[in-house]
Design an enzyme around this catalytic site. Sequence first.
Site, short mmCIF file in Angstrom:
data_model
loop_
_atom_site.label_atom_id
_atom_site.label_comp_id
_atom_site.label_asym_id
_atom_site.label_seq_id
_atom_site.Cartn_x
_atom_site.Cartn_y
_atom_site.Cartn_z
N LYS A 80 34.42 33.50 35.07
CA LYS A 80 35.87 33.69 35.15
C LYS A 80 36.55 32.32 35.26
O LYS A 80 36.04 31.43 35.95
CB LYS A 80 36.18 34.53 36.40
CG LYS A 80 37.62 35.02 36.49
CD LYS A 80 37.78 35.95 37.71
CE LYS A 80 39.16 36.56 37.79
NZ LYS A 80 39.30 37.52 38.90
N SER A 127 41.52 42.07 37.82
CA SER A 127 41.88 40.90 37.07
C SER A 127 40.74 40.29 36.25
O SER A 127 41.00 39.54 35.30
CB SER A 127 42.39 39.81 38.03
OG SER A 127 41.37 39.38 38.90
N SER A 172 39.26 43.47 41.78
CA SER A 172 39.24 42.73 40.51
C SER A 172 37.87 42.57 39.86
O SER A 172 37.79 42.15 38.71
CB SER A 172 39.85 41.34 40.70
OG SER A 172 41.24 41.42 40.76
#
Lengths: 95, 488
Positions: free
Chosen positions: B76, B154, B178
Amino acid sequence: MSINKDTIKKISKLARISVTNEETDRLEKDLNSILKFVEQLKKLNTDKITPIASVSDQLLTMSEDEVKKINEKKEILQNAPDKNTNYYIVPKVIE
Amino acid sequence: MTDLAKLTLVESIKHIKEKKCSASELVGAYIKRIEKSDKLNCFNTKDLENAHSKAKKIDTNQKLDKTLVGAPIAVKDLFCTKGVKTTASSKILSNFIPTYESTVTEKLWNEDAILIGKLNSDEFAMGSSNETSNFGNVLNPYRLNNQNLVPGGSSGGCASAVAADLTSATIGTDTGGSIRQPAAFTGIVGLKPTYGRCSRWGIVAFASSLDQAGPMTKDVKDAALMLDVISGYDEKDSTSAKKPKSSFLNSIKSNVKGLKVGIPKEYRVDNMPKEVDDLWKEGIKILKDNGAIIKDISLPHTKYALPTYYIIAPAEASSNLARYDGVKYGFRAEGKDLTEMYENTRSKGFGTEVKRRIMIGTYVLSSGYYDAYYLKAQKVRNLIKIDFDNAYKNVDVILTPTTPTPAFKFGENVDDPIAMYLNDIFTVTANLAGLPAISLPIKYNKDGLPLALQLFGKSFDEQTLLNTAYFIEQQVNFKSQVKDWWMS
């Protein structure tokens, strides 16, 4: 409690985010709907409850006071939007 | 010949260690797919050339003894990677190149994993559909009647990249769901470890008392392996926990006999689709039929979790994001004086959702409102934690659905922040109470979309969580149905 346009302006000053009039209208609507949502909490009696800032029960530990060569000035300054050899440059603060 | 990119992480490493394939071949298999997958928009930054040369270096090393040897891993874009752009999917960090490496990613590279890129997410991890990214939407590899769906958020780029075989595994961050919600939307495994299990050092901070890094993987064993590598005490994170190092993968056991499983009645929310309720019942039946003891439990303050979260998370975010001021790094917009430069930089550098949360956070922390909102939320947070403490006197794990619905279409929830926030209704409690939780794909609904169940564990008992998830995984035998429709 509800938020009006003046409060939006005040918060935007505190948060250092400039907002247009159009954004103010949108934020007034959104922030009030979020506040209405979180106001459910008022129904709960929490008089005898301790507030917690974190669930961690880790105690702060001591560490040796030793010099480590990380985050050197030259490397760090490479990310600056405006700089000279040794300093960050910002708009003039004192006339 | 085996399609190397279809192997699990554990299988890939075994292939390399047994010299069934080279690191270069494995990396090559992933790069070939990545180059044909721009349509999914999973990557903010690709690092393919470096990946190739690192793979070559590994191939010339005869030892091949490291835990993740040769595994190509994209992470990420919230993890700082030394010399590789780290943006948090925000305009304000769009040109930021860290001079240091986050602790968890450093642990990956120390075990000879190979960085192949940085993955798209919601801006500063604020969102549940990846629609708040400054770099555009990520597409879910699963579609509904040929219409595109969100990957969740997310960690949406992470989820789609694992599901589409563009990375052998990844790490995301989970502040309110997330990791788990996007894992559920894309049919992969997502594990949020106990708060403190993994170091937060070098991760772009959102809400520091809730943020936790964790694995997103093709299966449960892969999640165990990734957790083995990334967990551990770090003197650079004062909330990281001093726990003895254990091997989750080596200790994994497929057995639920005598396991006490709690079913919280408060998670049976209004308007829950029948397919999700049925899924939950199926999960209960699998455990019960195999000797687990099912117990109805109550977590009475569950309905207050989301309102609590939407005070605490923005409050911490408004404080954490104060550092983005256009002086030391990142984007700057000019202004006639210093204050105007700050205000213009932050106005143009942050997106709508991030500004909304900074504003809410600033308000609930401001003089006159602190007690009514922030302090109140901290008290309710304690009540939510006490709910779990009480429940765990009688059960070992808690089973719930991960999300109230499967993946949805773009634009469906963007105009109503509260509707979007409701996505996190089942996941956010784990963050508030600091508990480990795992999302596990179970089956497909009638439209062919993945549905997932979530297990909560006791604090620092990821092992029981992984054991239970591993058992269920073997029973349900969920297989990827991704069809590569986006490839030209």
